[in-house]
Design a protein around this motif. Structure first.
Motif, mmCIF file in Angstrom:
data_model
loop_
_atom_site.group_PDB
_atom_site.id
_atom_site.type_symbol
_atom_site.label_atom_id
_atom_site.label_comp_id
_atom_site.label_asym_id
_atom_site.label_seq_id
_atom_site.Cartn_x
_atom_site.Cartn_y
_atom_site.Cartn_z
ATOM 1 N N TRP A 208 5.539 44.693 5.480
ATOM 2 C CA TRP A 208 4.129 45.036 5.692
ATOM 3 C C TRP A 208 3.230 44.219 4.774
ATOM 4 O O TRP A 208 3.564 43.975 3.607
ATOM 5 N N ASN A 209 2.085 43.811 5.303
ATOM 6 C CA ASN A 209 1.063 43.133 4.521
ATOM 7 C C ASN A 209 0.181 44.198 3.864
ATOM 8 O O ASN A 209 -0.597 44.870 4.537
ATOM 9 N N LYS A 210 0.313 44.356 2.571
ATOM 10 C CA LYS A 210 -0.368 45.443 1.878
ATOM 11 C C LYS A 210 -1.880 45.252 1.761
ATOM 12 O O LYS A 210 -2.577 46.113 1.224
ATOM 13 N N LYS A 211 -2.385 44.165 2.288
ATOM 14 C CA LYS A 211 -3.831 43.995 2.362
ATOM 15 C C LYS A 211 -4.400 44.730 3.579
ATOM 16 O O LYS A 211 -5.619 44.870 3.703
ATOM 17 N N GLU A 212 -3.499 45.173 4.468
ATOM 18 C CA GLU A 212 -3.910 45.908 5.668
ATOM 19 C C GLU A 212 -3.601 47.393 5.506
ATOM 20 O O GLU A 212 -2.570 47.769 4.953
ATOM 21 N N THR A 213 -4.495 48.229 6.002
ATOM 22 C CA THR A 213 -4.320 49.675 5.904
ATOM 23 C C THR A 213 -3.231 50.147 6.862
ATOM 24 O O THR A 213 -3.247 49.821 8.054
ATOM 25 N N LEU A 214 -2.291 50.887 6.345
ATOM 26 C CA LEU A 214 -1.183 51.424 7.144
ATOM 27 C C LEU A 214 -1.630 52.695 7.859
ATOM 28 O O LEU A 214 -2.351 53.525 7.293
ATOM 29 N N THR A 215 -1.193 52.888 9.106
ATOM 30 C CA THR A 215 -1.472 54.102 9.862
ATOM 31 C C THR A 215 -0.167 54.798 10.231
ATOM 32 O O THR A 215 0.919 54.223 10.085
ATOM 33 N N ASN A 216 -0.269 56.006 10.745
ATOM 34 C CA ASN A 216 0.921 56.737 11.187
ATOM 35 C C ASN A 216 1.654 55.969 12.281
ATOM 36 O O ASN A 216 2.888 55.885 12.276
ATOM 37 N N GLN A 217 0.897 55.403 13.224
ATOM 38 C CA GLN A 217 1.521 54.633 14.296
ATOM 39 C C GLN A 217 2.231 53.410 13.732
ATOM 40 O O GLN A 217 3.316 53.033 14.206
ATOM 41 N N ASP A 218 1.656 52.807 12.708
ATOM 42 C CA ASP A 218 2.315 51.671 12.071
ATOM 43 C C ASP A 218 3.658 52.074 11.476
ATOM 44 O O ASP A 218 4.626 51.309 11.547
ATOM 45 N N VAL A 219 3.727 53.261 10.887
ATOM 46 C CA VAL A 219 4.986 53.745 10.314
ATOM 47 C C VAL A 219 6.057 53.813 11.396
ATOM 48 O O VAL A 219 7.188 53.351 11.213
ATOM 49 N N LEU A 220 5.699 54.379 12.553
ATOM 50 C CA LEU A 220 6.641 54.488 13.660
ATOM 51 C C LEU A 220 7.046 53.105 14.178
ATOM 52 O O LEU A 220 8.239 52.846 14.420
ATOM 53 N N THR A 221 6.067 52.226 14.326
ATOM 54 C CA THR A 221 6.356 50.883 14.833
ATOM 55 C C THR A 221 7.281 50.116 13.887
ATOM 56 O O THR A 221 8.197 49.405 14.340
ATOM 57 N N LEU A 222 7.074 50.260 12.604
ATOM 58 C CA LEU A 222 7.942 49.590 11.631
ATOM 59 C C LEU A 222 9.370 50.118 11.716
ATOM 60 O O LEU A 222 10.340 49.349 11.643
ATOM 61 N N LEU A 223 9.526 51.417 11.878
ATOM 62 C CA LEU A 223 10.866 51.986 12.033
ATOM 63 C C LEU A 223 11.560 51.422 13.266
ATOM 64 O O LEU A 223 12.779 51.204 13.277
ATOM 65 N N ALA A 224 10.745 51.183 14.314
ATOM 66 C CA ALA A 224 11.303 50.725 15.585
ATOM 67 C C ALA A 224 11.578 49.224 15.611
ATOM 68 O O ALA A 224 12.468 48.761 16.332
ATOM 69 N N THR A 225 10.848 48.449 14.822
ATOM 70 C CA THR A 225 10.923 46.987 14.959
ATOM 71 C C THR A 225 11.503 46.257 13.751
ATOM 72 O O THR A 225 11.890 45.102 13.851
ATOM 73 N N LYS A 226 11.536 46.919 12.613
ATOM 74 C CA LYS A 226 12.076 46.298 11.409
ATOM 75 C C LYS A 226 13.430 46.919 11.063
ATOM 76 O O LYS A 226 13.742 48.031 11.481
ATOM 77 N N LYS A 227 14.208 46.209 10.304
ATOM 78 C CA LYS A 227 15.514 46.730 9.893
ATOM 79 C C LYS A 227 15.350 47.618 8.657
ATOM 80 O O LYS A 227 15.729 47.260 7.548
ATOM 81 N N ILE A 228 14.772 48.795 8.919
ATOM 82 C CA ILE A 228 14.489 49.720 7.818
ATOM 83 C C ILE A 228 15.763 50.457 7.396
ATOM 84 O O ILE A 228 16.059 50.585 6.220
ATOM 85 N N GLY A 229 16.505 50.924 8.376
ATOM 86 C CA GLY A 229 17.743 51.626 8.086
ATOM 87 C C GLY A 229 17.522 53.055 7.620
ATOM 88 O O GLY A 229 16.398 53.477 7.335
ATOM 89 N N LEU A 230 18.610 53.809 7.549
ATOM 90 C CA LEU A 230 18.581 55.198 7.100
ATOM 91 C C LEU A 230 19.161 55.322 5.695
ATOM 92 O O LEU A 230 19.998 54.515 5.288
#
Length: 393
Positions: free
Chosen positions: A172-194
């Motif tokens: 994530w680019n921390k210069k941009e404001t994160l939203t709830n939808q962004d959290v979900l999208t990151l889980l779906a598209t990035k290798k976040i893992g459990l």
């Protein structure tokens, strides 16, 4: 026999009146229009002697442990819906000389989770979803197929905290404001893992409640702030409560400070709600707490789900229900609460269900003093805390 009829009617009239909430009581739950709410519950009135004794005890505690000369925030203790003691001190926005009053909404951090959880439970009661529904069935983007709504509520999902994984390189680019939808999208598209297998163990995680807010939006077809306004705030007359979601209004809300009153800046994580971002007052939270005693507001079945522990893989008194922390003592007594901490905001909400006592402390200038509210519990019931003033806790 006819002579007894007036006496019988008088008796029934008195009994009937006793069952109705007293509209003159300041602590009676009222809706946004000021009418007695359908969720109002009557408690036994406190005696003058009891009120005086408890007020003196609480006032002594407040002077010793909270110290209003250095405390910026709000504090309230009530029993049976009657406020025994309350105090407000410090500044909501020091640079503007904006003092904190009983009507000043402050950020309660993770105490927000209780409101989010109850909103979900009310939707379950309305048959709009089930506790054991798969999250992926509600939010198709969600990548983990074993995770249920219940696992989000009791922090057994195994998810990583968005505040941490957004620190990972390239996430994530921390210069941009994160939203709830962004959290979900990151889980779906990035290798976040459990962190762990869903359902295996308790691990407190803000991501769970950010997703629960999205579930509320999906099910109600309203924004999270709108849904809570209609389902919780308006019916309970919580006039000074709102969900912060628009960073352009950050100068219009109470600010957050370090212990030396140095103001803390808003950051990229500050638009995510559900896990935090509830601004409220002790009086409004008291109305919410009183409504939780009403069968109409939330059924006994749902409250049984909420106020039970779900994590017994480790021995100890600490446990977590659905949006509710608890201590389960060997005596059988349970102490229900939730604390919060975000930036300089710290908070504590204590609900002693067995004793119908509400204890609330909120501060916007960093301090751990709100967490000391548990010291008041033994003054109301058999809570076997052991405190050592010299060594701390």
């Amino acid at each position: 026999m006819l002579k007894n009829i007036p006496v019988l009617f008088l008796f029934l009239f008195i009994i009937g009146c006793q069952k109705k909430p007293d509209i003159k009581k300041e602590s009676t739950v009222k809706d946004i229009k000021g009418n007695v709410s359908e969720y109002a519950v009557d408690f036994a009135p406190l005696t003058t002697v009891y009120r005086k004794k408890k007020r003196d005890e609480i006032e002594a505690f407040y002077a010793d442990k909270i110290n209003p000369k250095d405390f910026s925030g709000s504090f309230l203790v009530a029993k049976n819906g009657e406020i025994l003691f309350e105090s407000y001190s410090g500044y909501a926005y020091k640079e503007k000389n904006d003092s904190i009053t009983q009507n000043t909404p402050l950020h309660v951090a993770s105490v927000s989770k209780i409101i989010t959880a109850v909103t979900i439970l009310k939707l379950v009661e309305q048959n709009k979803l089930q506790l054991d529904d798969l999250v992926s069935d509600i939010l198709p983007e969600f990548p983990y197929k074993e995770t249920t709504v219940r696992m989000l509520l009791n922090h057994r999902s195994g998810l990583r905290n968005y505040a941490y994984f957004t620190e990972d390189k390239g996430v994530w680019n921390k210069k941009e404001t994160l939203t709830n939808q962004d959290v979900l999208t990151l889980l779906a598209t990035k290798k976040i893992g459990l962190e762990t297998t869903p359902g295996k163990r308790f691990s407190y995680c803000n991501t769970n409640y950010a997703l629960l807010a999205l579930i509320v939006e999906k099910v109600t077809e309203k924004t999270f702030p709108e849904a809570l306004q209609q389902m919780i705030f308006d019916p309970l007359g919580m006039k000074n409560t709102f969900v912060f979601s628009d960073m352009s209004t950050k100068e219009e809300v109470s600010q957050s400070y370090k212990g030396n009153y140095k103001r803390l800046a808003f950051e990229y994580l500050d638009a995510v709600y559900g896990d935090k971002n509830l601004y409220t007052t002790p009086r409004d939270l008291l109305q919410f707490d009183l409504a939780l005693y009403s069968e109409k507001f939330l059924s006994t079945k749902m409250k049984d789900e909420m106020f039970q522990g779900y994590s017994y893989e480790r021995k100890g008194t600490r446990n977590y229900g659905l949006g509710m922390r608890m201590l389960e003592f060997e005596t059988g007594q349970k102490y229900f609460f939730h604390n919060g901490w975000w930036h300089g905001n710290t908070s504590s909400y204590v609900t002693l269900r067995k004793d119908s006592v509400t204890i609330i402390a909120i501060s916007n200038k960093f301090t751990r003093k709100p967490y000391d509210t548990k010291r008041l519990a033994p003054k109301f019931g058999d809570y076997p805390f052991k405190f050592n003033d010299e060594e701390g806790e």
